[in-house]
Design a protein around this motif. Sequence first.
Motif, PDB file in Angstrom:
ATOM      1  N   GLY A   1      37.204  21.000  37.348  1.00 34.85           N
ATOM      2  CA  GLY A   1      36.559  19.442  38.098  1.00 34.85           C
ATOM      3  C   GLY A   1      35.650  18.909  36.609  1.00 34.85           C
ATOM      4  N   ALA A   2      36.635  19.237  35.704  1.00 39.71           N
ATOM      5  CA  ALA A   2      35.974  18.583  34.264  1.00 39.71           C
ATOM      6  C   ALA A   2      35.843  16.984  34.189  1.00 39.71           C
ATOM      7  N   THR A   3      36.306  16.382  35.085  1.00 42.02           N
ATOM      8  CA  THR A   3      36.423  14.846  35.255  1.00 42.02           C
ATOM      9  C   THR A   3      35.247  14.413  36.198  1.00 42.02           C
ATOM     10  N   SER A   4      34.757  15.463  36.946  1.00 43.27           N
ATOM     11  CA  SER A   4      33.734  15.013  37.864  1.00 43.27           C
ATOM     12  C   SER A   4      32.637  14.327  37.082  1.00 43.27           C
ATOM     13  N   LEU A   5      31.554  13.934  37.897  1.00 45.34           N
ATOM     14  CA  LEU A   5      30.333  13.465  37.763  1.00 45.34           C
ATOM     15  C   LEU A   5      29.678  14.323  36.714  1.00 45.34           C
ATOM     16  N   ILE A   6      29.353  15.368  37.037  1.00 48.31           N
ATOM     17  CA  ILE A   6      28.795  16.323  36.045  1.00 48.31           C
ATOM     18  C   ILE A   6      29.751  16.878  34.888  1.00 48.31           C
ATOM     19  N   GLY A   7      30.668  17.143  35.417  1.00 46.20           N
ATOM     20  CA  GLY A   7      31.809  17.654  34.278  1.00 46.20           C
ATOM     21  C   GLY A   7      31.897  17.022  33.202  1.00 46.20           C
ATOM     22  N   THR A   8      31.922  15.657  32.958  1.00 44.61           N
ATOM     23  CA  THR A   8      32.037  14.853  31.950  1.00 44.61           C
ATOM     24  C   THR A   8      30.957  15.051  31.210  1.00 44.61           C
ATOM     25  N   PHE A   9      29.716  15.064  31.602  1.00 46.05           N
ATOM     26  CA  PHE A   9      28.462  15.383  30.714  1.00 46.05           C
ATOM     27  C   PHE A   9      28.597  17.016  30.306  1.00 46.05           C
ATOM     28  N   LEU A  10      29.129  17.879  30.977  1.00 41.03           N
ATOM     29  CA  LEU A  10      29.050  19.320  30.783  1.00 41.03           C
ATOM     30  C   LEU A  10      30.317  19.476  29.439  1.00 41.03           C
ATOM     31  N   MET A  11      31.294  18.772  29.777  1.00 41.95           N
ATOM     32  CA  MET A  11      32.262  18.780  28.370  1.00 41.95           C
ATOM     33  C   MET A  11      31.721  18.410  27.398  1.00 41.95           C
ATOM     34  N   ALA A  12      31.054  17.165  27.157  1.00 45.59           N
ATOM     35  CA  ALA A  12      30.570  16.709  26.295  1.00 45.59           C
ATOM     36  C   ALA A  12      29.496  17.457  25.481  1.00 45.59           C
ATOM     37  N   ARG A  13      28.706  18.120  26.444  1.00 44.80           N
ATOM     38  CA  ARG A  13      27.486  19.038  25.666  1.00 44.80           C
ATOM     39  C   ARG A  13      28.159  20.504  25.317  1.00 44.80           C
ATOM     40  N   LEU A  14      29.219  21.016  25.937  1.00 40.58           N
ATOM     41  CA  LEU A  14      29.945  22.019  25.397  1.00 40.58           C
ATOM     42  C   LEU A  14      30.468  21.652  24.061  1.00 40.58           C
ATOM     43  N   GLN A  15      31.102  20.592  23.924  1.00 43.33           N
ATOM     44  CA  GLN A  15      31.653  20.149  22.669  1.00 43.33           C
ATOM     45  C   GLN A  15      30.772  19.977  21.600  1.00 43.33           C
ATOM     46  N   ALA A  16      29.598  19.268  21.887  1.00 43.57           N
ATOM     47  CA  ALA A  16      28.678  19.311  20.830  1.00 43.57           C
ATOM     48  C   ALA A  16      27.934  20.561  20.391  1.00 43.57           C
ATOM     49  N   ALA A  17      28.029  21.430  20.952  1.00 40.30           N
ATOM     50  CA  ALA A  17      27.331  22.689  20.664  1.00 40.30           C
ATOM     51  C   ALA A  17      28.412  23.456  19.975  1.00 40.30           C
ATOM     52  N   GLY A  18      29.672  22.835  19.620  1.00 43.34           N
ATOM     53  CA  GLY A  18      30.683  23.632  18.925  1.00 43.34           C
ATOM     54  C   GLY A  18      31.900  24.254  19.903  1.00 43.34           C
ATOM     55  N   HIS A  19      31.823  24.420  21.048  1.00 42.19           N
ATOM     56  CA  HIS A  19      32.576  25.137  21.819  1.00 42.19           C
ATOM     57  C   HIS A  19      33.977  24.225  22.036  1.00 42.19           C
ATOM     58  N   GLU A  20      35.011  24.948  22.312  1.00 40.60           N
ATOM     59  CA  GLU A  20      36.183  24.086  22.726  1.00 40.60           C
ATOM     60  C   GLU A  20      36.545  24.412  24.074  1.00 40.60           C
ATOM     61  N   PRO A  21      36.093  23.865  25.136  1.00 39.92           N
ATOM     62  CA  PRO A  21      35.956  24.089  26.550  1.00 39.92           C
ATOM     63  C   PRO A  21      37.493  23.628  27.012  1.00 39.92           C
ATOM     64  N   MET A  22      38.047  24.194  27.808  1.00 35.95           N
ATOM     65  CA  MET A  22      39.447  24.017  28.705  1.00 35.95           C
ATOM     66  C   MET A  22      38.917  23.210  29.977  1.00 35.95           C
ATOM     67  N   GLY A  23      39.446  22.065  30.248  1.00 37.31           N
ATOM     68  CA  GLY A  23      39.058  21.553  31.498  1.00 37.31           C
ATOM     69  C   GLY A  23      40.168  21.363  32.396  1.00 37.31           C
ATOM     70  N   LEU A  24      39.893  21.783  33.768  1.00 42.90           N
ATOM     71  CA  LEU A  24      40.930  21.602  34.675  1.00 42.90           C
ATOM     72  C   LEU A  24      40.533  20.533  35.591  1.00 42.90           C
ATOM     73  N   SER A  25      41.579  19.589  35.710  1.00 44.05           N
ATOM     74  CA  SER A  25      41.238  18.501  36.715  1.00 44.05           C
ATOM     75  C   SER A  25      42.408  17.570  36.886  1.00 44.05           C
ATOM     76  N   ARG A  26      42.319  16.828  38.012  1.00 47.39           N
ATOM     77  CA  ARG A  26      43.545  15.955  38.399  1.00 47.39           C
ATOM     78  C   ARG A  26      43.814  15.046  37.575  1.00 47.39           C
ATOM     79  N   ARG A  27      43.007  14.521  36.638  1.00 44.83           N
ATOM     80  CA  ARG A  27      43.210  13.807  35.638  1.00 44.83           C
ATOM     81  C   ARG A  27      42.885  13.895  34.208  1.00 44.83           C
ATOM     82  N   PRO A  28      43.352  13.678  33.111  1.00 45.63           N
ATOM     83  CA  PRO A  28      42.925  14.254  31.795  1.00 45.63           C
ATOM     84  C   PRO A  28      41.448  13.778  31.443  1.00 45.63           C
ATOM     85  N   PRO A  29      40.631  14.428  30.950  1.00 41.87           N
ATOM     86  CA  PRO A  29      39.418  14.129  30.487  1.00 41.87           C
ATOM     87  C   PRO A  29      39.531  13.327  29.423  1.00 41.87           C
ATOM     88  N   GLY A  30      38.321  12.741  29.032  1.00 42.19           N
ATOM     89  CA  GLY A  30      38.326  11.788  27.826  1.00 42.19           C
ATOM     90  C   GLY A  30      38.233  12.755  26.439  1.00 42.19           C
TER      91      GLY A  30
END
Length: 286
Positions: A15-44
């Motif tokens: 649910g990477a493009t869900s309401l919480i998911g977009t913030f979570l992906m951004a925080r993980l990337q800002a911390a230097g991680h490379e998270p993989m997102g599963l969703s029905r549409r591509p995350p930003g």
Amino acid sequence: MSAENTLKTPILVLGATSLIGTFLMARLQAAGHEPMGLSRRPPGGDACWIDADLRGDDLAEQLPGAATVFALSPIWLLPDALPALKARGMTRLVAFSSTSRFTKEASPEASERAVAKALADAENAVEAFGAEHGIAWTILRPTLIYAEGRDGNVSRLAGLIRRFKVLPLSGTGEGLRQPVHADDLAAGAIAAATAPAASNRAYALVGGETLAYRDMVRRIYEGLGRTPLIAPLPPWLFSLLLTLARPFFPGATAAMGARMSQDLVFDAADAVRDFGWSPRDFHPRF
């Protein structure tokens, strides 16, 4: 930082493009991680994206390997996916549910009772799977989630205020609320994933303030830069207006008016203790 307090990688966000998911992906990337997102549409952005269906028979073949899984899709979709996630290396799971499990359990609306049951059944399935297979799990139950201009709670009220100027309430709107920002929930999920004390536990996650429904509405007016125009109505009249306004307010039910006078309040002291939960006060800005 000790190894046990480090986020286990690789990381998968359902649910990477869900309401919480977009913030979570951004925080993980800002911390230097490379998270993989599963969703029905591509995350930003430039995040790695997997297009897969949690209910698909070939899910295990589509999933990447991941040690830590954040589940932000509806939790009732999660139990069927757990074997595939375990097969791909999951050892740590943080899943979002909702305090609606409790607040809608005795609702007069059958659809709301069904949601509460689906949440409870899914939570129980996650707990049982974790115990059987040695997966460390944490279930997070937010209260009223908002993110300015994007959610279906606070932002929907803001939309009604923009359109009609006056916002009616059922009764005096004295029921207590604890609105919580989606970005704070993203931060809380990461903190829980790295806190040993949060393993195999469920938490209510509330906002930084507890305030009456009418005061929450006043803050929304302030966030819009408008003078509050609130109209307390007898519950029977509010129910009639709600029926007439349903074309403008999809999903509206009579139970929503009744809840304006009910306290929907939870205690997050254990989340503060176990992973430093520290959400913002409610001052939305649109």
